[in-house]
Motif scaffolding. Structure first.
Motif, PDB file in Angstrom:
ATOM      1  N   ALA A 213     -14.297  -7.794  -4.933  1.00 18.73           N
ATOM      2  CA  ALA A 213     -13.831  -7.406  -6.055  1.00 18.73           C
ATOM      3  C   ALA A 213     -13.085  -6.099  -6.080  1.00 18.73           C
ATOM      4  O   ALA A 213     -11.816  -5.781  -6.660  1.00 18.73           O
ATOM      5  CB  ALA A 213     -14.550  -8.082  -7.358  1.00 18.73           C
ATOM      6  N   ARG A 216     -10.184  -5.404  -4.018  1.00 23.31           N
ATOM      7  CA  ARG A 216      -9.012  -6.075  -4.430  1.00 23.31           C
ATOM      8  C   ARG A 216      -8.517  -5.074  -5.817  1.00 23.31           C
ATOM      9  O   ARG A 216      -7.185  -4.943  -5.847  1.00 23.31           O
ATOM     10  CB  ARG A 216      -9.305  -7.478  -5.172  1.00 23.31           C
ATOM     11  N   PRO A 325      -5.069  -9.001 -10.324  1.00 22.80           N
ATOM     12  CA  PRO A 325      -6.074 -10.177 -10.388  1.00 22.80           C
ATOM     13  C   PRO A 325      -6.730 -10.481 -11.320  1.00 22.80           C
ATOM     14  O   PRO A 325      -6.642  -9.744 -12.762  1.00 22.80           O
ATOM     15  CB  PRO A 325      -7.048  -9.269  -9.427  1.00 22.80           C
ATOM     16  N   TYR A 327     -10.158 -11.972 -13.888  1.00 25.24           N
ATOM     17  CA  TYR A 327     -11.438 -11.778 -13.730  1.00 25.24           C
ATOM     18  C   TYR A 327     -12.063 -13.157 -12.906  1.00 25.24           C
ATOM     19  O   TYR A 327     -12.960 -13.072 -12.047  1.00 25.24           O
ATOM     20  CB  TYR A 327     -12.396 -11.496 -14.977  1.00 25.24           C
ATOM     21  N   LEU A 330     -11.503 -12.957  -9.226  1.00 24.85           N
ATOM     22  CA  LEU A 330     -12.416 -12.000  -8.416  1.00 24.85           C
ATOM     23  C   LEU A 330     -14.106 -12.419  -8.495  1.00 24.85           C
ATOM     24  O   LEU A 330     -14.505 -12.282  -7.519  1.00 24.85           O
ATOM     25  CB  LEU A 330     -12.495 -10.495  -9.158  1.00 24.85           C
ATOM     26  N   TYR A 331     -14.520 -13.145  -9.481  1.00 26.80           N
ATOM     27  CA  TYR A 331     -15.593 -13.479  -9.722  1.00 26.80           C
ATOM     28  C   TYR A 331     -16.151 -14.854  -9.891  1.00 26.80           C
ATOM     29  O   TYR A 331     -17.446 -15.092 -10.130  1.00 26.80           O
ATOM     30  CB  TYR A 331     -16.204 -12.414 -11.061  1.00 26.80           C
TER      31      TYR A 331
END
Length: 334
Positions: A213, A216, A325, A327, A330-331
């Protein structure tokens, strides 16, 4: 929030990445206040909300993209209210009204690719019509909608978030936020949204996921322009019977909720602004001089929660105006 309705108008594609959100008060309006702490605000009619001035109640608040250009969206809301005889009475006839529509904007110019693609009066009218068509108590759409369509928090996609609670006294408090800040909502050391530290012990992301993350986000920062003027906006609504001075205190304390969820905050290129709307249907305990305290504390807590929800509900953008991006991308959604 009983009696208070929210409507979004959203524009994406063909250079657009922006929108307008309207918070519509019940018939008869609501006591309103505002507290501005960002160094670069874009607002309309906020001076009218000063407790020293004549306006007692307002019928709507407009939150909009488009920076100062987007404040034109409030004109469409005013026209809609005038057609229904809602506003400050200024003459003998029922139609002799001037709707007072406080408004604030976020900076999202060019994020869809076209700098001139921004909200206008027609978009404001669309948003207030959407609010009026919404059933009272209906869930508020969150994420990249309305004024949050082009929102960005640091290098992470922002958006609209909401949260509400009923206090032990029976008073309802709710918050609607447009999360669009120069600062970050994400602790880059852990991958945890800052606001989640205030809800207990957050679950840390997997280290490998977090490293990916961060890569990115660094790549996005290299591609995008330096952070421009941004702004986080919030409306705190309550059914408590508040004076205008009490409503202003609520708006001021609610800024603490932004400071918990975004770091740094209230910078010169933010325009952070919080409004309060109080419908007055639930009296505070007149025997308790500190009865307002639970509303103050809840306002800050709910703004924090709403910012976290805005970030978690956002969807990624990769287009001619930049790449941000989300959240969730990414996660994950955990």
């Amino acid at each position: 929030m009983p009696g208070v309705r929210v409507g979004h108008a959203t524009r994406t594609g063909d250079g657009w990445l922006t929108g307008t959100t309207v918070v519509l008060a019940p018939e008869g309006g609501a006591v309103a206040a505002v507290d501005v702490r960002g160094g670069g605000p874009g607002t309309k009619e906020t001076d009218a909300l000063d407790p020293r001035n004549v306006v007692q109640r307002v019928d709507a608040v407009t939150l909009t993209g488009g920076s100062a250009y987007g404040l034109d969206a409030a004109s469409g809301v005013m026209a809609w209210l005038e057609e229904r005889g809602r506003g400050v009475r200024v003459g003998p006839e029922p139609a002799h009204v001037v709707p007072v529509v406080p408004a604030a904007c976020v900076f999202d110019l060019g994020r869809g690719g076209d700098f001139r693609a921004r909200p206008d009066a027609a978009l404001g009218r669309e948003a207030v019509e959407a609010a009026a068509a919404t059933d009272t108590g209906a869930p508020v759409p969150q994420g990249c909608v309305g004024a949050g369509t082009g929102a960005v928090v640091g290098q992470l996609k922002g958006g609209v978030g909401s949260a509400s609670t009923v206090l032990p006294s029976g008073v309802t408090v709710a918050a609607l936020v447009v999360a669009n800040a120069v600062g970050s909502a994400l602790d880059l050391e852990t991958g945890v949204p800052y606001g989640e530290y205030f809800g207990g012990r957050p679950r840390l992301p997997d280290p490998d996921v977090h490293r990916a993350a961060r890569r990115r986000l660094a790549e996005a920062a290299e591609r995008n322009a330096p952070p421009p003027m941004n702004t986080t906006l919030a409306v705190v609504a309550t059914d408590a019977d508040l004076s205008r001075a009490q409503a202003q205190k609520v708006a001021g304390t609610a800024h603490d909720g932004i400071a918990r969820a975004v770091r740094p905050v209230h910078l010169l290129n933010d325009g952070d602004t919080v409004f309060t709307l109080a419908t007055g249907t639930h009296p505070l305990d007149v025997k308790d001089p500190l009865a307002l305290n639970e509303v103050l504390a809840a306002a800050a807590d709910l703004v924090t929660r709403a910012i976290v929800r805005a970030v978690r509900a956002a969807t990624p953008v990769d287009g001619p105006g930049g790449a941000w991006p989300s959240y969730g991308e990414l996660y994950g959604r955990s």
